[in-house]
Enzyme design. Structure first.
Site, PDB file in Angstrom:
ATOM      1  N   ASN A 101       0.803  -1.229   0.000  1.00 42.92           N
ATOM      2  CA  ASN A 101       0.000   0.000   0.000  1.00 42.92           C
ATOM      3  C   ASN A 101       0.835   1.277   0.000  1.00 42.92           C
ATOM      4  O   ASN A 101       0.608   2.173   0.798  1.00 42.92           O
ATOM      5  CB  ASN A 101      -0.936  -0.002   1.211  1.00 42.92           C
ATOM      6  CG  ASN A 101      -0.187  -0.126   2.515  1.00 42.92           C
ATOM      7  OD1 ASN A 101       0.897  -0.709   2.554  1.00 42.92           O
ATOM      8  ND2 ASN A 101      -0.740   0.395   3.591  1.00 42.92           N
ATOM      9  N   ASP A 154      -0.329  -5.313  12.404  1.00 43.40           N
ATOM     10  CA  ASP A 154      -0.934  -4.534  11.322  1.00 43.40           C
ATOM     11  C   ASP A 154      -0.421  -3.083  11.371  1.00 43.40           C
ATOM     12  O   ASP A 154      -1.184  -2.120  11.265  1.00 43.40           O
ATOM     13  CB  ASP A 154      -2.461  -4.568  11.390  1.00 43.40           C
ATOM     14  CG  ASP A 154      -3.090  -4.396  10.004  1.00 43.40           C
ATOM     15  OD1 ASP A 154      -2.359  -4.512   9.008  1.00 43.40           O
ATOM     16  OD2 ASP A 154      -4.305  -4.131   9.922  1.00 43.40           O
TER      17      ASP A 154
END
Lengths: 419, 309
Positions: free
Chosen positions: A96, A306
């Site tokens: 990302n 995460d």
């Protein structure tokens, strides 16, 4: 790199030295001796730390660093330093960035930035071009450059046929396809879990159903296609149940959960604090309980921080406008140990590597030294002083944690955080 | 002298019963003031208030402005259409720029839930929430309860149904908190698509049959369907909505008691209520508007007195 590590308690159930406090001699990055009161005839550096414990190096299957393109959030170099200081010797980096990592040369860029670092980087390529969910990216070509999995980070593949094709296509070369579990139609404009807290805050909710429909869909597809599916960051009780049933059917599925989804429920959002705005959202206490049970019984394969650094401008805004995400590498071990025993916490932090194409390295003479060094008993309140990341969006800020990493020894390098 | 337990009015859920009582008693006084020939008191001559409206509003903005002027406060108005918000300025920067001109209090309408709470943590001024997304609209709930008290003597023990678009309504949530705090029983009624799934956990009854709801209640608060907040059709047509959830005179007359009809406005005549209901003596819609000024005077006065300390 040569070092004599003194009085380290070895936490490694795969090692014959598990639970023993011994000296470890590392020569040229390999374990040459393990024993009591080892001598140091070559006068190597001696490493002696308070309440030193050692395990196999920890692994995080989902971290984001921003580079290339979003270096204001985090650079790869500082991200890897953060990982090392936090005890992680292997990290899988999400695609990302800006541009999205979706070609062979993009993967090569990531690996070249991490070349010769103590932390081993496992690059994840995007599943679809620019992560737009329309056309498959060049999955095989990325694999030849070192991509270990394919994932449009936190972007669901809305077209079921595309997911079917992805699973079929990647199975040609044993590729691991990741599918973010969210049906965007059901999730709508939701910004937190749909339940009593969202109702009292007037915030649009993301129903648990949004996740469960997508998990169920993907498991149906997997049953049809075969192949390897990984479901990153599940968050609901029913998702755990669905994965458990799929595993009983011998489907080749794995899943992970974010540590914050094990630690917090959605009631912490009651004053609109954007640090708690994460995706998948924090759910209810009964979801949290089911997730913890899923980690314990192995239904959930991996626990991830995460880790997702974000600028203050992306968080210090109205809740609806805040970006989803939190950093988490620095707090991962300390948070896990508030939920699980030391042995279990270490087991959790070292599992799942094989799914992402890398091997375990038990603490045995002759093996390459891939260690995390830590003090499991350090109790502290996590503050911004504990943050190594460039961004400070820490969901665990202010929480009481237990256990701190000293650093890692890996790839013939010792990286210590001894401030 | 009594004072509020809070420094901002961000929502009813941050108030206690005594706060509401104090606001009502203060509003009683101001209601008497605004019915005098000279409708103004000099109480807040040293206070400057900024009305920041990041979302369209007519009646709430007018009501606040009138309340502020009748307390003799200095007032500045700001609306998003003429603002730097469209140039990319953050909310905190916008408000801090205004506050640096020595503003004491901010009245804010904002499309995002929690905007007032967020602002209260980052700027140094007293904040009055004039509606934040689907979160709260505390002065509306206060004036609604005040109007019930005025019509029925007290709020305690009354059955109040809120009818319509509960999902997108800040008025509903604030009313639920305010009414429950004062000992009323609350029901919500509307199509299931417009009722939050977990609203029963707030201790309210949920009913989808309007007749049953009206038979149960003493007061029906009819909400407008907020089409502007809907990203998808939650019901097939306005006509069909009205068939199930519109109140007309025939329905009112068929009940075995005379219930009170309220509406926070603006009314869509012929949708949630027909004209003959809106204009009937059972409706207290214009009383609500008048009471709105008195309630807002009371809230601003009480918060300003805490600034002065």
């Amino acid at each position: 790199m040569n070092v004599l590590i003194k009085s380290a308690t070895i936490i490694d159930t795969k090692s014959e030295f598990h639970n023993q406090t011994l000296d470890i001699l590392v020569e040229a990055g390999r374990i040459s001796k393990i024993g009591t009161a080892l001598e140091n005839p070559n006068h190597y550096n001696i490493l002696e730390l308070e309440n030193l414990h050692i395990s196999q190096g920890w692994f995080d299957c989902s971290v984001s660093f921003g580079e290339p393109g979003l270096e204001e959030r985090e650079t790869i170099v500082n991200g890897l330093k953060t990982a090392a200081y936090s005890g992680f010797s292997t990290v899988a980096i999400n695609a990302n960035s800006h541009p999205v990592i979706d070609t062979n040369s993009d993967i090569t860029f990531i690996t070249s930035r991490a070349l010769n670092h103590a932390v081993k980087v496992l690059p994840i390529g995007a599943l679809t071009k620019e992560s737009k969910g329309v056309d498959l990216a060049e999955l095989y070509d990325m694999k030849t450059a070192g991509a270990v999995a394919y994932y449009d980070y936190q972007k669901p593949i809305t077209n079921a046929n595309l997911m079917k094709i992805a699973l079929q296509y990647a199975s040609n070369f044993n590729g691991l396809v990741c599918s973010f579990p969210q049906d965007n139609g059901i999730a709508g404009k939701g910004v937190m879990n749909e339940h009593i807290t969202s109702t009292t805050l007037g915030l649009k909710g993301i129903p648990a159903l949004a996740e469960e429909l997508q998990v169920a869909r993907d498991l149906f597809l997997l049953e049809y296609t075969g192949g390897k599916l990984h479901i990153p960051t599940i968050s609901t009780a029913k998702s755990v149940e669905l994965v458990r049933e799929a595993k009983a059917k011998k489907l080749d599925v794995s899943c992970s959960v974010a540590i914050h989804n094990l630690f917090f429920d959605d009631s912490v959002l009651n004053d609109f604090n954007t640090h708690y705005k994460v995706l998948p959202p924090l759910r209810t206490q009964s979801d949290v309980d089911a997730l913890v049970a899923g980690v314990k019984d192995g239904t959930i394969d991996m626990v991830t921080s995460d880790h997702n650094p974000l600028n203050i401008e992306e968080k210090k805004v109205e809740f609806d406008y805040a970006t989803y995400g939190t950093i988490g590498l620095e707090s991962a071990f300390g948070a896990l140990q508030t939920l699980f025993s030391l042995k279990k916490s270490v087991e959790i932090l070292t599992r799942g590597k094989q799914r992402f194409g890398t091997e375990n390295t038990p603490i045995q003479v002759g093996n390459a030294a891939n260690f995390t060094l830590f003090n499991p008993d350090a109790k502290y309140t996590f503050t911004t002083q504990d943050i190594v990341s460039k961004s400070k969006n820490a969901i665990f800020e202010g929480e009481s944690l237990k256990g701190k990493s000293y650093g890692i020894l890996n790839n013939n390098q010792l990286v210590l955080n001894l401030k | 002298m009594s004072e509020l337990s809070v420094n901002h009015l961000l929502g009813i859920k941050y108030l206690n019963k005594e706060d509401i009582q104090l606001i009502f008693e203060t509003a009683d006084h101001f209601k008497e003031v605004i019915n005098r020939p000279i409708k103004k008191v000099p109480s807040l001559r040293d206070i400057t208030i900024a009305n920041l409206f990041f979302e369209n509003s007519t009646r709430t903005k007018l009501s606040f402005e009138l309340a502020e002027k009748r307390l003799s406060a200095d007032v500045i108005n700001f609306s998003a259409s003429q603002s730097s918000v469209k140039k990319g300025e953050t909310l905190i920067d916008t408000v801090n720029n205004i506050l640096s001109m020595k503003v004491d209090m901010v009245v804010m309408r904002h499309p995002n839930p929690g905007a007032g709470v967020f602002l209260s943590k980052h700027v140094n001024a007293s904040i009055v929430n004039a509606g934040d997304g689907a979160h709260e609209h505390p002065t509306q709930a206060l004036l609604d309860s005040y109007s019930i008290r005025e019509r029925l003597g007290e709020v305690k023990g009354k059955n109040v149904v809120i009818v319509g678009d509960i999902l997108h309504s800040r008025v509903a949530l604030s009313n639920i908190y305010a009414l429950q705090l004062q000992g009323a029983k609350v029901m919500v009624c509307g199509p299931k698509t417009l009722i939050p799934k977990y609203i029963d956990k707030l201790g309210v009854k949920v009913e989808t049959d309007l007749r049953k709801a009206l038979e149960w209640c003493d007061v029906a608060n009819m909400l407008r369907v907020q089409n502007e907040r809907m990203d998808i059709s939650y019901f097939p047509s306005t006509r069909e909505y009205t068939q199930q959830f519109g109140v007309d005179k025939a329905l009112l007359d068929s009940l075995n008691k005379e219930i009170t009809i309220m509406h926070p406005g603006p009314i869509n005549r012929g949708v949630e209520i027909t004209s003959d209901v809106a204009d009937s003596k059972q409706a207290i819609i214009l009383d609500q508007v008048q009471n709105g000024v008195a309630i807002r005077m009371a809230v601003i006065y009480l918060l300003a007195s805490k600034i002065k300390q």
